[in-house]
Design a protein around this motif. Structure first.
Motif, PDB file in Angstrom:
ATOM      1  N   GLU A  14       0.851  -1.177   0.000  1.00 41.37           N
ATOM      2  CA  GLU A  14       0.000   0.000   0.000  1.00 41.37           C
ATOM      3  C   GLU A  14       0.895   1.238   0.000  1.00 41.37           C
ATOM      4  N   PRO A  15       0.632   2.217  -0.885  1.00 38.80           N
ATOM      5  CA  PRO A  15       1.513   3.390  -0.978  1.00 38.80           C
ATOM      6  C   PRO A  15       1.318   4.369   0.171  1.00 38.80           C
ATOM      7  N   VAL A  16       1.923   4.049   1.306  1.00 39.32           N
ATOM      8  CA  VAL A  16       1.834   4.860   2.520  1.00 39.32           C
ATOM      9  C   VAL A  16       3.170   5.558   2.750  1.00 39.32           C
ATOM     10  N   PRO A  17       3.181   6.878   3.008  1.00 41.69           N
ATOM     11  CA  PRO A  17       4.449   7.580   3.248  1.00 41.69           C
ATOM     12  C   PRO A  17       5.264   6.931   4.365  1.00 41.69           C
ATOM     13  N   GLY A  18       6.547   6.781   4.111  1.00 45.31           N
ATOM     14  CA  GLY A  18       7.442   6.186   5.089  1.00 45.31           C
ATOM     15  C   GLY A  18       7.539   4.675   5.002  1.00 45.31           C
ATOM     16  N   ARG A  19       6.664   4.045   4.195  1.00 45.38           N
ATOM     17  CA  ARG A  19       6.669   2.584   4.082  1.00 45.38           C
ATOM     18  C   ARG A  19       7.003   2.097   2.684  1.00 45.38           C
ATOM     19  N   VAL A  20       6.946   3.001   1.705  1.00 49.61           N
ATOM     20  CA  VAL A  20       7.227   2.603   0.326  1.00 49.61           C
ATOM     21  C   VAL A  20       8.269   3.539  -0.278  1.00 49.61           C
ATOM     22  N   LYS A  21       9.049   2.980  -1.183  1.00 50.57           N
ATOM     23  CA  LYS A  21      10.049   3.747  -1.928  1.00 50.57           C
ATOM     24  C   LYS A  21      10.918   4.616  -1.013  1.00 50.57           C
ATOM     25  N   THR A  22      11.352   4.024   0.086  1.00 55.09           N
ATOM     26  CA  THR A  22      12.140   4.783   1.064  1.00 55.09           C
ATOM     27  C   THR A  22      13.504   5.190   0.511  1.00 55.09           C
ATOM     28  N   ARG A  23      13.988   4.495  -0.515  1.00 57.86           N
ATOM     29  CA  ARG A  23      15.276   4.878  -1.104  1.00 57.86           C
ATOM     30  C   ARG A  23      15.165   6.120  -1.995  1.00 57.86           C
ATOM     31  N   LEU A  24      13.944   6.609  -2.178  1.00 57.87           N
ATOM     32  CA  LEU A  24      13.764   7.873  -2.891  1.00 57.87           C
ATOM     33  C   LEU A  24      13.854   9.075  -1.955  1.00 57.87           C
ATOM     34  N   THR A  25      13.986   8.807  -0.647  1.00 55.46           N
ATOM     35  CA  THR A  25      14.057   9.899   0.330  1.00 55.46           C
ATOM     36  C   THR A  25      15.419   9.863   1.037  1.00 55.46           C
ATOM     37  N   PRO A  26      16.243  10.895   0.840  1.00 50.62           N
ATOM     38  CA  PRO A  26      16.104  11.974  -0.131  1.00 50.62           C
ATOM     39  C   PRO A  26      16.400  11.483  -1.560  1.00 50.62           C
ATOM     40  N   PRO A  27      16.121  12.328  -2.553  1.00 53.31           N
ATOM     41  CA  PRO A  27      15.813  13.754  -2.506  1.00 53.31           C
ATOM     42  C   PRO A  27      14.327  14.083  -2.345  1.00 53.31           C
ATOM     43  N   PHE A  28      13.448  13.075  -2.435  1.00 51.26           N
ATOM     44  CA  PHE A  28      12.024  13.363  -2.292  1.00 51.26           C
ATOM     45  C   PHE A  28      11.576  13.168  -0.851  1.00 51.26           C
ATOM     46  N   THR A  29      10.501  13.804  -0.477  1.00 53.62           N
ATOM     47  CA  THR A  29       9.920  13.597   0.843  1.00 53.62           C
ATOM     48  C   THR A  29       9.231  12.243   0.889  1.00 53.62           C
ATOM     49  N   PRO A  30       8.979  11.697   2.087  1.00 55.07           N
ATOM     50  CA  PRO A  30       8.214  10.444   2.161  1.00 55.07           C
ATOM     51  C   PRO A  30       6.862  10.535   1.477  1.00 55.07           C
ATOM     52  N   ALA A  31       6.186  11.675   1.588  1.00 58.64           N
ATOM     53  CA  ALA A  31       4.882  11.830   0.935  1.00 58.64           C
ATOM     54  C   ALA A  31       5.017  11.787  -0.581  1.00 58.64           C
ATOM     55  N   ASP A  32       6.048  12.447  -1.108  1.00 53.84           N
ATOM     56  CA  ASP A  32       6.256  12.427  -2.550  1.00 53.84           C
ATOM     57  C   ASP A  32       6.655  11.025  -3.028  1.00 53.84           C
ATOM     58  N   ALA A  33       7.475  10.336  -2.246  1.00 54.37           N
ATOM     59  CA  ALA A  33       7.849   8.961  -2.601  1.00 54.37           C
ATOM     60  C   ALA A  33       6.612   8.068  -2.661  1.00 54.37           C
ATOM     61  N   ALA A  34       5.674   8.273  -1.735  1.00 54.72           N
ATOM     62  CA  ALA A  34       4.438   7.496  -1.750  1.00 54.72           C
ATOM     63  C   ALA A  34       3.589   7.835  -2.973  1.00 54.72           C
ATOM     64  N   ARG A  35       3.598   9.103  -3.385  1.00 55.44           N
ATOM     65  CA  ARG A  35       2.869   9.484  -4.600  1.00 55.44           C
ATOM     66  C   ARG A  35       3.454   8.778  -5.825  1.00 55.44           C
TER      67      ARG A  35
END
Length: 217
Positions: A14-35
């Motif tokens: 489930e695309p929840v901030p802080g739980r998905v695509k964590t290697r995108l943060t940085p440069p993106f925020t957790p919310a943007d990574a979830a998007r």
């Protein structure tokens, strides 16, 4: 015209901030990574819906949201590591089954046509789609109900040797393996840019264009 015979599985979180695509943060925020994760999942499911299949299933960690299109069954992932979850997903299926992840939103019906065409499983026990980072983006079995229990369990996941170990197990089990083209997973910001350029008309690319990395704000 013959009826579709293959079950398509998509394994995702489930695309929840802080739980998905964590290697995108940085440069993106957790919310943007979830998007970005939601967009990648939406593109993947859109492609799956366009493919001929006996059944389409999302194997999900978490809860479905408004991003889930109609026509997709949802089943929960089991507990354990990714190897356990992949194995359990296949064990719930009978007959030809192909699994893809949500990290390659650039997949297209044409890319998967060799598997799902009338000769897709002729003289073929397994399909394998290697990833550029050493993993794999697709895995399929003609008869998962007959596959050895340890065929996936114990494979080191998210490691440079993941794909080689998994494909090696298929070969040692005596399977005839056919390969799909290698693809690049979305793990880093550079990966995201690359994949967006490969599929510029998708939701993933559109979402990436709207986002600004933290350091550039």
């Amino acid at each position: 015209m013959t009826s579709p015979t293959t079950t398509l599985l998509v394994i995702a979180k489930e695309p929840v901030p802080g739980r998905v695509k964590t290697r995108l943060t940085p440069p993106f925020t957790p919310a943007d990574a979830a998007r970005l994760a939601e967009a990648a999942l939406a593109d993947t499911l859109r492609t799956v819906r366009a493919l001929p299949a006996r059944r389409r299933v999302l194997v999900l960690e978490g809860r479905p949201g408004p991003w889930l299109p109609p026509g997709i069954d949802v089943v929960p992932q089991c507990a354990g590591g990714l190897d356990e979850r992949l194995a359990a997903a296949f064990e719930s299926c009978t007959g030809p089954t192909l699994l893809v992840g949500m990290d390659t939103p650039q997949i297209t019906p044409a890319l998967l046509a060799p598997v799902l065409g009338p000769a897709g499983w002729d003289a073929c026990d397994a399909w394998f789609g290697p990833a550029d980072d050493g993993g794999f983006w697709a895995l399929g079995f003609a008869a998962p109900e007959s596959a050895p229990p340890d065929l996936i369990r114990g494979v080191p996941m998210s490691a440079p040797e993941t794909g080689a170990v998994q494909r090696g197990r298929l070969v040692r089990a005596g399977f005839t393996v056919r390969d799909l083209p290698p693809l690049r997973d979305v793990d880093s910001a550079a990966d995201a840019e690359y994949v967006a350029s490969a599929a510029p008309d998708g939701r993933f690319a559109a979402t990436l264009r709207r986002l600004t990395p933290v350091g550039a704000r």
